[in-house]
Design a protein around this motif. Structure first.
Motif, PDB file in Angstrom:
ATOM      1  N   LYS A  30      39.732  57.076  43.349  1.00 52.58           N
ATOM      2  CA  LYS A  30      38.461  57.119  44.080  1.00 52.58           C
ATOM      3  C   LYS A  30      38.680  57.503  45.536  1.00 52.58           C
ATOM      4  O   LYS A  30      37.908  58.274  46.107  1.00 52.58           O
ATOM      5  CB  LYS A  30      37.748  55.776  43.978  1.00 52.58           C
ATOM      6  CG  LYS A  30      37.171  55.507  42.613  1.00 52.58           C
ATOM      7  CD  LYS A  30      36.476  54.159  42.556  1.00 52.58           C
ATOM      8  CE  LYS A  30      35.984  53.889  41.139  1.00 52.58           C
ATOM      9  NZ  LYS A  30      35.417  52.550  41.006  1.00 52.58           N
ATOM     10  N   GLU A  50      39.570  61.262  45.715  1.00 51.24           N
ATOM     11  CA  GLU A  50      38.375  62.069  45.444  1.00 51.24           C
ATOM     12  C   GLU A  50      37.430  62.041  46.642  1.00 51.24           C
ATOM     13  O   GLU A  50      36.866  63.072  47.026  1.00 51.24           O
ATOM     14  CB  GLU A  50      37.680  61.575  44.178  1.00 51.24           C
ATOM     15  CG  GLU A  50      36.582  62.484  43.709  1.00 51.24           C
ATOM     16  CD  GLU A  50      36.058  62.086  42.342  1.00 51.24           C
ATOM     17  OE1 GLU A  50      35.511  62.982  41.672  1.00 51.24           O
ATOM     18  OE2 GLU A  50      36.166  60.918  41.955  1.00 51.24           O
ATOM     19  N   ALA A  51      37.256  60.862  47.255  1.00 52.38           N
ATOM     20  CA  ALA A  51      36.377  60.741  48.423  1.00 52.38           C
ATOM     21  C   ALA A  51      36.888  61.587  49.587  1.00 52.38           C
ATOM     22  O   ALA A  51      36.100  62.223  50.294  1.00 52.38           O
ATOM     23  CB  ALA A  51      36.268  59.272  48.838  1.00 52.38           C
ATOM     24  N   ILE A  66      37.714  59.105  33.370  1.00 52.78           N
ATOM     25  CA  ILE A  66      36.329  58.706  33.630  1.00 52.78           C
ATOM     26  C   ILE A  66      35.629  58.396  32.310  1.00 52.78           C
ATOM     27  O   ILE A  66      34.883  57.429  32.208  1.00 52.78           O
ATOM     28  CB  ILE A  66      35.582  59.797  34.418  1.00 52.78           C
ATOM     29  CG1 ILE A  66      36.142  59.874  35.840  1.00 52.78           C
ATOM     30  CG2 ILE A  66      34.089  59.537  34.450  1.00 52.78           C
ATOM     31  CD1 ILE A  66      35.651  61.060  36.632  1.00 52.78           C
TER      32      ILE A  66
END
Length: 188
Positions: A53, A56-57, A170
């Motif tokens: 996460k 990706e951010a 995911i």
């Protein structure tokens, strides 16, 4: 009679299966490629969700509306602690830093960094398979198995490999929806 060198291979079960398939010409290269993607996806499970996460951010520009490379590198340095204990995760952060340093701060670069880390893990495990087969079998057999596994990985680009791994992760995480009505069961 031996069951084959893959039995005593000191890697995860998915890599043993990949070595078994690659060792046997009765299996098509497509089957070896599928087993290779399964093996690398099992290794990808060691990468923590919070690290994914965070990476990706960073590549989507969260907390960095200016798209500054310096801010992104600082965020990656902070994300490094989330990779503790995971060689795959540390490699993902390393390749992310390399891509950000090259000015690649777009969402596709995230998948490419994951794919590059996966390819690095694949190379290490291919080398382990080759060394094991040299010890337990013959050098020509080891070269044959190595060649088939390498060609399976070469068919996938870094971006494709990264996208496949992240999207499969995911899909696993999403919980199933609970059916609440009588009409939502299996169609007859």
């Amino acid at each position: 009679m031996s069951d084959g060198p893959h039995r005593s291979l000191g890697l995860r079960k998915a890599w043993k299966e990949l070595a078994r398939l690659a060792d046997n010409l009765a299996y098509a290269q497509e089957e070896v490629r599928h087993a290779a993607t399964v093996a690398i996806s099992h290794d990808f499970n060691e990468v923590s969700g919070p690290l994914l996460k965070a990476l990706e951010a960073i590549f989507h520009g969260h907390g960095n509306s200016l798209g500054s490379i310096e801010i992104a590198l600082q965020q990656l340095n902070e994300a490094r602690r989330l990779a503790a204990g995971s060689v795959f995760g540390i490699n993902a952060v390393f390749y992310s830093e390399a891509l950000v340093s090259a000015g690649r701060l777009e969402p596709n670069a995230f998948y490419e960094a994951i794919g590059m880390a996966a390819r690095m893990r694949g190379r290490a495990n291919i080398l382990a398979v080759q060394e094991h087969y040299v010890r337990e079998a013959t050098e020509s057999r080891a070269n044959h198995v190595t060649r088939r596994i390498k060609s399976a990985f070469e068919t996938l680009s870094d971006n494709t490999l990264g996208t496949m791994l992240v999207s499969a992760r995911i899909a696993k995480v999403r919980p199933m929806r609970k059916s609440t009505g009588l009409d939502q069961g299996v169609a007859l």
